[in-house]
Write a protein that holds these residues in place. Structure first.
Motif, PDB file in Angstrom:
ATOM      1  N   ALA A  32       0.827  -1.207   0.000  1.00  0.00           N
ATOM      2  CA  ALA A  32       0.000   0.000   0.000  1.00  0.00           C
ATOM      3  C   ALA A  32       0.855   1.249   0.000  1.00  0.00           C
ATOM      4  O   ALA A  32       0.522   2.234  -0.664  1.00  0.00           O
ATOM      5  CB  ALA A  32      -0.928  -0.004   1.213  1.00  0.00           C
ATOM      6  N   VAL A  33       1.963   1.226   0.735  1.00  0.00           N
ATOM      7  CA  VAL A  33       2.859   2.382   0.755  1.00  0.00           C
ATOM      8  C   VAL A  33       3.314   2.703  -0.659  1.00  0.00           C
ATOM      9  O   VAL A  33       3.283   3.866  -1.097  1.00  0.00           O
ATOM     10  CB  VAL A  33       4.076   2.114   1.668  1.00  0.00           C
ATOM     11  CG1 VAL A  33       5.108   3.221   1.517  1.00  0.00           C
ATOM     12  CG2 VAL A  33       3.637   1.982   3.123  1.00  0.00           C
ATOM     13  N   GLU A  34       3.712   1.677  -1.411  1.00  0.00           N
ATOM     14  CA  GLU A  34       4.194   1.885  -2.784  1.00  0.00           C
ATOM     15  C   GLU A  34       3.061   2.369  -3.694  1.00  0.00           C
ATOM     16  O   GLU A  34       3.240   3.300  -4.483  1.00  0.00           O
ATOM     17  CB  GLU A  34       4.795   0.580  -3.315  1.00  0.00           C
ATOM     18  CG  GLU A  34       5.419   0.680  -4.690  1.00  0.00           C
ATOM     19  CD  GLU A  34       4.413   0.514  -5.828  1.00  0.00           C
ATOM     20  OE1 GLU A  34       4.555   1.208  -6.866  1.00  0.00           O
ATOM     21  OE2 GLU A  34       3.478  -0.302  -5.674  1.00  0.00           O
ATOM     22  N   VAL A  35       1.894   1.759  -3.568  1.00  0.00           N
ATOM     23  CA  VAL A  35       0.772   2.114  -4.441  1.00  0.00           C
ATOM     24  C   VAL A  35       0.266   3.521  -4.139  1.00  0.00           C
ATOM     25  O   VAL A  35       0.013   4.320  -5.054  1.00  0.00           O
ATOM     26  CB  VAL A  35      -0.373   1.085  -4.293  1.00  0.00           C
ATOM     27  CG1 VAL A  35      -1.626   1.563  -5.038  1.00  0.00           C
ATOM     28  CG2 VAL A  35       0.074  -0.269  -4.840  1.00  0.00           C
ATOM     29  N   PHE A  36       0.110   3.859  -2.876  1.00  0.00           N
ATOM     30  CA  PHE A  36      -0.351   5.206  -2.520  1.00  0.00           C
ATOM     31  C   PHE A  36       0.649   6.264  -2.987  1.00  0.00           C
ATOM     32  O   PHE A  36       0.255   7.326  -3.488  1.00  0.00           O
ATOM     33  CB  PHE A  36      -0.549   5.318  -1.012  1.00  0.00           C
ATOM     34  CG  PHE A  36      -1.835   4.716  -0.500  1.00  0.00           C
ATOM     35  CD1 PHE A  36      -3.055   5.083  -1.037  1.00  0.00           C
ATOM     36  CD2 PHE A  36      -1.822   3.787   0.536  1.00  0.00           C
ATOM     37  CE1 PHE A  36      -4.246   4.539  -0.575  1.00  0.00           C
ATOM     38  CE2 PHE A  36      -3.006   3.243   1.011  1.00  0.00           C
ATOM     39  CZ  PHE A  36      -4.216   3.610   0.466  1.00  0.00           C
ATOM     40  N   ASN A  37       1.931   5.982  -2.820  1.00  0.00           N
ATOM     41  CA  ASN A  37       2.942   6.944  -3.275  1.00  0.00           C
ATOM     42  C   ASN A  37       2.904   7.116  -4.786  1.00  0.00           C
ATOM     43  O   ASN A  37       3.143   8.211  -5.309  1.00  0.00           O
ATOM     44  CB  ASN A  37       4.334   6.498  -2.839  1.00  0.00           C
ATOM     45  CG  ASN A  37       4.615   6.791  -1.377  1.00  0.00           C
ATOM     46  OD1 ASN A  37       4.066   7.715  -0.811  1.00  0.00           O
ATOM     47  ND2 ASN A  37       5.479   5.995  -0.770  1.00  0.00           N
ATOM     48  N   ARG A  38       2.614   6.041  -5.500  1.00  0.00           N
ATOM     49  CA  ARG A  38       2.631   6.088  -6.966  1.00  0.00           C
ATOM     50  C   ARG A  38       1.349   6.692  -7.537  1.00  0.00           C
ATOM     51  O   ARG A  38       1.405   7.454  -8.515  1.00  0.00           O
ATOM     52  CB  ARG A  38       2.849   4.672  -7.515  1.00  0.00           C
ATOM     53  CG  ARG A  38       2.788   4.547  -9.031  1.00  0.00           C
ATOM     54  CD  ARG A  38       3.405   3.238  -9.504  1.00  0.00           C
ATOM     55  NE  ARG A  38       2.939   2.100  -8.751  1.00  0.00           N
ATOM     56  CZ  ARG A  38       1.845   1.382  -9.042  1.00  0.00           C
ATOM     57  NH1 ARG A  38       1.097   1.725 -10.079  1.00  0.00           N
ATOM     58  NH2 ARG A  38       1.508   0.336  -8.318  1.00  0.00           N
ATOM     59  N   LEU A  39       0.216   6.368  -6.942  1.00  0.00           N
ATOM     60  CA  LEU A  39      -1.066   6.772  -7.522  1.00  0.00           C
ATOM     61  C   LEU A  39      -1.782   7.865  -6.727  1.00  0.00           C
ATOM     62  O   LEU A  39      -2.757   8.438  -7.225  1.00  0.00           O
ATOM     63  CB  LEU A  39      -1.996   5.548  -7.633  1.00  0.00           C
ATOM     64  CG  LEU A  39      -1.490   4.389  -8.492  1.00  0.00           C
ATOM     65  CD1 LEU A  39      -2.484   3.234  -8.443  1.00  0.00           C
ATOM     66  CD2 LEU A  39      -1.263   4.830  -9.921  1.00  0.00           C
ATOM     67  N   GLY A  40      -1.296   8.154  -5.516  1.00  0.00           N
ATOM     68  CA  GLY A  40      -2.004   9.089  -4.661  1.00  0.00           C
ATOM     69  C   GLY A  40      -3.155   8.399  -3.958  1.00  0.00           C
ATOM     70  O   GLY A  40      -3.567   7.298  -4.340  1.00  0.00           O
ATOM     71  N   ALA A  48      -5.454  -2.470  -6.805  1.00  0.00           N
ATOM     72  CA  ALA A  48      -4.072  -2.163  -7.163  1.00  0.00           C
ATOM     73  C   ALA A  48      -3.111  -2.632  -6.075  1.00  0.00           C
ATOM     74  O   ALA A  48      -2.007  -3.122  -6.360  1.00  0.00           O
ATOM     75  CB  ALA A  48      -3.909  -0.664  -7.405  1.00  0.00           C
ATOM     76  N   VAL A  49      -3.518  -2.494  -4.822  1.00  0.00           N
ATOM     77  CA  VAL A  49      -2.685  -2.967  -3.717  1.00  0.00           C
ATOM     78  C   VAL A  49      -2.573  -4.477  -3.749  1.00  0.00           C
ATOM     79  O   VAL A  49      -1.484  -5.042  -3.526  1.00  0.00           O
ATOM     80  CB  VAL A  49      -3.263  -2.486  -2.363  1.00  0.00           C
ATOM     81  CG1 VAL A  49      -2.505  -3.132  -1.204  1.00  0.00           C
ATOM     82  CG2 VAL A  49      -3.200  -0.975  -2.272  1.00  0.00           C
ATOM     83  N   ALA A  50      -3.679  -5.159  -4.022  1.00  0.00           N
ATOM     84  CA  ALA A  50      -3.651  -6.622  -4.123  1.00  0.00           C
ATOM     85  C   ALA A  50      -2.679  -7.072  -5.202  1.00  0.00           C
ATOM     86  O   ALA A  50      -1.874  -7.998  -5.003  1.00  0.00           O
ATOM     87  CB  ALA A  50      -5.052  -7.149  -4.414  1.00  0.00           C
ATOM     88  N   ASP A  51      -2.723  -6.429  -6.361  1.00  0.00           N
ATOM     89  CA  ASP A  51      -1.814  -6.777  -7.463  1.00  0.00           C
ATOM     90  C   ASP A  51      -0.359  -6.551  -7.051  1.00  0.00           C
ATOM     91  O   ASP A  51       0.510  -7.391  -7.325  1.00  0.00           O
ATOM     92  CB  ASP A  51      -2.133  -5.936  -8.697  1.00  0.00           C
ATOM     93  CG  ASP A  51      -3.445  -6.339  -9.352  1.00  0.00           C
ATOM     94  OD1 ASP A  51      -3.922  -7.457  -9.070  1.00  0.00           O
ATOM     95  OD2 ASP A  51      -3.985  -5.535 -10.135  1.00  0.00           O
ATOM     96  N   ALA A  52      -0.088  -5.429  -6.412  1.00  0.00           N
ATOM     97  CA  ALA A  52       1.288  -5.104  -6.016  1.00  0.00           C
ATOM     98  C   ALA A  52       1.817  -6.079  -4.975  1.00  0.00           C
ATOM     99  O   ALA A  52       3.006  -6.401  -4.957  1.00  0.00           O
ATOM    100  CB  ALA A  52       1.355  -3.675  -5.483  1.00  0.00           C
TER     101      ALA A  52
END
Length: 226
Positions: A32-40, A48-52
């Protein structure tokens, strides 16, 4: 037959159900940290978090009912780490000395955690449009102020300093002024001096505008040269 003990492997530890769940939760927060940083915050999704993370959507929903739930977990991890750093510093020095360090701490946060702070602003905006989410976010800040107030009052008493504000009011002012200066620093880093924060807090806490005597010499054992 002589056994080579270097080749004897201990049986693998079988994780309990709770351990597996905690491991999954930690990995989802990492993703989630990576996804939130990338997508806001607004652009991110649980899918998206599940995929990551390499999990199914079901695994995410079994741990976090909503995107807000997941972001709160990210906030708790990040803010918990910041609180641990502050608590360690306070154990080594007086409250007045700690206040004098806050300009440097703010500048360090801006240099290393800008993405998270931007996400927090987005989350605030989402909370302002969602009464239930706003109530939960407000409760988190109430809890923070409640835990900080006695620390402030104890520190003032130990330093023999009297403030015109009580501990709860000072906790509110620390949060409000620190957040405001941080946001302005992000907007105009060359025009906003991080030392405005400790200067303002020294006055409000009752220490006066000058640095506490000896602050520049205060260093933790970990900072000392080998």
């Amino acid at each position: 037959m002589i056994l080579d003990m270097d080749q004897v492997q201990a049986p693998a530890h079988r994780l309990s159900r709770d351990e597996r769940r905690n491991q999954t939760r930690d990995r989802l927060i990492d993703a989630a940290v990576e996804v939130f940083n990338r997508l806001g915050y607004f652009g991110a999704s649980l899918e998206a978090v599940a995929d990551a993370a390499g999990y199914t959507k079901g695994a995410v929903y079994s741990n976090f009912a909503t995107k807000a739930d997941l972001f709160r977990a990210v906030m708790e991890r990040t803010q918990g780490g910041r609180a641990a750093v502050s608590e360690a510093l306070l154990r080594e020095r007086s409250l007045g000395d700690f206040i004098d360090l806050m300009g440097g701490l703010l500048a360090d946060q801006a240099a290393n955690e800008a993405s998270y702070d931007l996400l927090t602003v987005e989350f605030w905006l989402a909370a302002m449009r969602d009464p239930a989410l706003r109530a939960e976010l407000a409760e988190g800040y109430r809890s923070m102020r409640a835990s900080l107030a006695p620390v402030i009052e104890g520190g003032l008493a130990a330093d023999g300093v009297r403030s015109d504000f009580d501990g709860s009011e000072l906790a509110t002012l620390v949060s409000a002024i620190g957040t405001g200066i941080l946001l302005q620093y992000y907007l105009e880093p060359g025009a906003v001096d991080p030392e405005l924060l400790p200067r303002a807090l020294r006055t409000l806490f009752g220490y006066g505008t000058e640095r506490v005597a000896g602050t520049a010499q205060v260093r933790s054992e970990a900072d000392q040269p080998a």
